[in-house]
Design a protein around this motif. Structure first.
Motif, PDB file in Angstrom:
ATOM      1  N   GLN A 130       0.839  -1.186   0.000  1.00 42.79           N
ATOM      2  CA  GLN A 130       0.000   0.000   0.000  1.00 42.79           C
ATOM      3  C   GLN A 130       0.878   1.241   0.000  1.00 42.79           C
ATOM      4  O   GLN A 130       2.030   1.210   0.436  1.00 42.79           O
ATOM      5  CB  GLN A 130      -0.962   0.002   1.182  1.00 42.79           C
ATOM      6  CG  GLN A 130      -0.305  -0.050   2.542  1.00 42.79           C
ATOM      7  CD  GLN A 130      -1.325  -0.292   3.640  1.00 42.79           C
ATOM      8  OE1 GLN A 130      -2.176  -1.185   3.535  1.00 42.79           O
ATOM      9  NE2 GLN A 130      -1.247   0.487   4.693  1.00 42.79           N
ATOM     10  N   GLU A 151      -6.601   3.095  -6.383  1.00 42.82           N
ATOM     11  CA  GLU A 151      -6.953   3.987  -5.297  1.00 42.82           C
ATOM     12  C   GLU A 151      -8.007   3.308  -4.426  1.00 42.82           C
ATOM     13  O   GLU A 151      -8.986   2.772  -4.942  1.00 42.82           O
ATOM     14  CB  GLU A 151      -7.485   5.300  -5.856  1.00 42.82           C
ATOM     15  CG  GLU A 151      -7.731   6.344  -4.808  1.00 42.82           C
ATOM     16  CD  GLU A 151      -8.182   7.673  -5.394  1.00 42.82           C
ATOM     17  OE1 GLU A 151      -8.927   8.381  -4.680  1.00 42.82           O
ATOM     18  OE2 GLU A 151      -7.816   7.984  -6.544  1.00 42.82           O
ATOM     19  N   ILE A 152      -7.780   3.326  -3.117  1.00 44.15           N
ATOM     20  CA  ILE A 152      -8.711   2.651  -2.210  1.00 44.15           C
ATOM     21  C   ILE A 152      -9.334   3.590  -1.190  1.00 44.15           C
ATOM     22  O   ILE A 152     -10.154   3.159  -0.386  1.00 44.15           O
ATOM     23  CB  ILE A 152      -8.047   1.464  -1.484  1.00 44.15           C
ATOM     24  CG1 ILE A 152      -6.825   1.907  -0.694  1.00 44.15           C
ATOM     25  CG2 ILE A 152      -7.721   0.364  -2.479  1.00 44.15           C
ATOM     26  CD1 ILE A 152      -6.247   0.851   0.231  1.00 44.15           C
ATOM     27  N   GLY A 153      -8.923   4.866  -1.197  1.00 44.48           N
ATOM     28  CA  GLY A 153      -9.554   5.758  -0.233  1.00 44.48           C
ATOM     29  C   GLY A 153      -8.862   7.099  -0.100  1.00 44.48           C
ATOM     30  O   GLY A 153      -7.863   7.391  -0.747  1.00 44.48           O
ATOM     31  N   HIS A 154      -9.461   7.888   0.756  1.00 43.79           N
ATOM     32  CA  HIS A 154      -8.983   9.224   1.083  1.00 43.79           C
ATOM     33  C   HIS A 154      -8.819   9.278   2.592  1.00 43.79           C
ATOM     34  O   HIS A 154      -9.753   8.928   3.324  1.00 43.79           O
ATOM     35  CB  HIS A 154     -10.004  10.271   0.605  1.00 43.79           C
ATOM     36  CG  HIS A 154      -9.622  11.666   0.936  1.00 43.79           C
ATOM     37  ND1 HIS A 154      -9.934  12.262   2.128  1.00 43.79           N
ATOM     38  CD2 HIS A 154      -8.954  12.604   0.216  1.00 43.79           C
ATOM     39  CE1 HIS A 154      -9.473  13.499   2.140  1.00 43.79           C
ATOM     40  NE2 HIS A 154      -8.876  13.729   0.983  1.00 43.79           N
ATOM     41  N   ALA A 155      -7.654   9.696   3.055  1.00 45.51           N
ATOM     42  CA  ALA A 155      -7.402   9.782   4.492  1.00 45.51           C
ATOM     43  C   ALA A 155      -7.188  11.243   4.875  1.00 45.51           C
ATOM     44  O   ALA A 155      -6.209  11.868   4.451  1.00 45.51           O
ATOM     45  CB  ALA A 155      -6.179   8.948   4.877  1.00 45.51           C
ATOM     46  N   TYR A 158      -3.764  12.733   7.230  1.00 44.23           N
ATOM     47  CA  TYR A 158      -3.112  11.427   7.382  1.00 44.23           C
ATOM     48  C   TYR A 158      -1.682  11.522   7.898  1.00 44.23           C
ATOM     49  O   TYR A 158      -1.301  10.788   8.793  1.00 44.23           O
ATOM     50  CB  TYR A 158      -3.145  10.731   6.026  1.00 44.23           C
ATOM     51  CG  TYR A 158      -2.662   9.306   6.012  1.00 44.23           C
ATOM     52  CD1 TYR A 158      -3.329   8.312   6.715  1.00 44.23           C
ATOM     53  CD2 TYR A 158      -1.554   8.952   5.262  1.00 44.23           C
ATOM     54  CE1 TYR A 158      -2.901   6.996   6.675  1.00 44.23           C
ATOM     55  CE2 TYR A 158      -1.119   7.634   5.211  1.00 44.23           C
ATOM     56  CZ  TYR A 158      -1.797   6.664   5.918  1.00 44.23           C
ATOM     57  OH  TYR A 158      -1.372   5.369   5.866  1.00 44.23           O
ATOM     58  N   ASP A 167      -4.115  15.798   3.914  1.00 43.41           N
ATOM     59  CA  ASP A 167      -4.911  14.706   3.374  1.00 43.41           C
ATOM     60  C   ASP A 167      -4.088  13.920   2.352  1.00 43.41           C
ATOM     61  O   ASP A 167      -3.249  14.484   1.647  1.00 43.41           O
ATOM     62  CB  ASP A 167      -6.163  15.229   2.670  1.00 43.41           C
ATOM     63  CG  ASP A 167      -7.168  15.853   3.626  1.00 43.41           C
ATOM     64  OD1 ASP A 167      -6.897  15.915   4.837  1.00 43.41           O
ATOM     65  OD2 ASP A 167      -8.225  16.278   3.136  1.00 43.41           O
ATOM     66  N   LEU A 169      -4.300  10.446  -0.579  1.00 44.93           N
ATOM     67  CA  LEU A 169      -5.007   9.383  -1.275  1.00 44.93           C
ATOM     68  C   LEU A 169      -4.283   8.082  -0.968  1.00 44.93           C
ATOM     69  O   LEU A 169      -3.043   8.041  -0.943  1.00 44.93           O
ATOM     70  CB  LEU A 169      -5.017   9.627  -2.790  1.00 44.93           C
ATOM     71  CG  LEU A 169      -5.761  10.861  -3.262  1.00 44.93           C
ATOM     72  CD1 LEU A 169      -5.672  10.983  -4.780  1.00 44.93           C
ATOM     73  CD2 LEU A 169      -7.213  10.840  -2.805  1.00 44.93           C
ATOM     74  N   LEU A 170      -5.046   7.025  -0.729  1.00 41.53           N
ATOM     75  CA  LEU A 170      -4.494   5.721  -0.395  1.00 41.53           C
ATOM     76  C   LEU A 170      -4.610   4.794  -1.598  1.00 41.53           C
ATOM     77  O   LEU A 170      -5.645   4.770  -2.269  1.00 41.53           O
ATOM     78  CB  LEU A 170      -5.239   5.124   0.797  1.00 41.53           C
ATOM     79  CG  LEU A 170      -5.307   6.002   2.049  1.00 41.53           C
ATOM     80  CD1 LEU A 170      -6.124   5.321   3.133  1.00 41.53           C
ATOM     81  CD2 LEU A 170      -3.920   6.352   2.549  1.00 41.53           C
ATOM     82  N   GLN A 172      -3.376   0.702  -3.210  1.00 42.17           N
ATOM     83  CA  GLN A 172      -2.874  -0.639  -2.928  1.00 42.17           C
ATOM     84  C   GLN A 172      -2.608  -1.368  -4.233  1.00 42.17           C
ATOM     85  O   GLN A 172      -3.184  -1.046  -5.270  1.00 42.17           O
ATOM     86  CB  GLN A 172      -3.849  -1.456  -2.092  1.00 42.17           C
ATOM     87  CG  GLN A 172      -5.057  -1.946  -2.846  1.00 42.17           C
ATOM     88  CD  GLN A 172      -5.911  -2.888  -2.016  1.00 42.17           C
ATOM     89  OE1 GLN A 172      -5.680  -3.088  -0.832  1.00 42.17           O
ATOM     90  NE2 GLN A 172      -6.908  -3.480  -2.642  1.00 42.17           N
TER      91      GLN A 172
END
Length: 183
Positions: A130, A151-155, A158, A167, A169-170, A172
């Protein structure tokens, strides 16, 4: 491992501290928007020697995998790291990387990250890698997407980057599924 453009990917080695200090100093302004605030001590050979020892301890303990990019003049021009390696039911790691300001946009980092993902799968037996990028770091996002990261999400807030909670972007990559298309 030859990445093209005269750049080699190799494991971090004892004695790399001076070259890392030179690389970080040379790229200080280039990396500042993407990294935590750095003290003057960070850019010294002594501090980089400490970081090398810490990193190699993590490699020995199976918690990290640490690589450098080296040019034809034996200068370190980038890093790729896998940190927080977790086994058990997870078999995953976090990816981090940077490249010298003079090598951006040439596909070198795409090749390096692809190679490290292959090593993570084949040598470390990992299932997943990731990564997180600042929301506005489009160049890093292009690297990840080009080699099979999704892309799997927004943190929100972070990581503390450039002195501010920012912020990210995540992403994997499931290593068994993604193609090795980094060259």
């Amino acid at each position: 491992m030859d990445l093209g453009d005269g750049i080699l990917l190799r494991p971090l080695l004892p004695g790399d501290g001076a070259e890392l200090a030179a690389a970080y100093t040379r790229n200080r302004a280039h990396l500042a928007p993407w990294e935590p605030l750095r003290t003057a001590e960070f850019f010294t050979t002594a501090r980089q020697d400490e970081f090398v020892r810490e990193s190699l301890r993590g490699v020995h303990e199976g918690r990290t995998a640490a690589y450098v990019l080296e040019d034809a003049d034996d200068r370190i021009v980038g890093r790729v790291n896998l940190s927080d390696i977790v086994r058990g039911a997870f078999w995953s790691a976090h990816l981090g990387y940077w490249i010298d300001k003079d090598l951006t946009g040439r596909g070198v980092m795409r090749a390096a990250v692809s190679a490290v993902c292959a090593l993570a799968r084949d040598d470390l037996g990992l299932h997943r890698v990731q990564a997180a990028t600042l929301v506005n770091n489009e160049a890093s996002q292009r690297v990840l997407r080009a080699i099979g990261f999704t892309e799997i999400g927004h943190a929100a807030r972070y990581l503390r980057i450039a002195g501010e909670w920012q912020d990210h972007l995540l992403f994997q990559r499931i290593l068994e599924d993604a193609p090795d298309s980094g060259s």
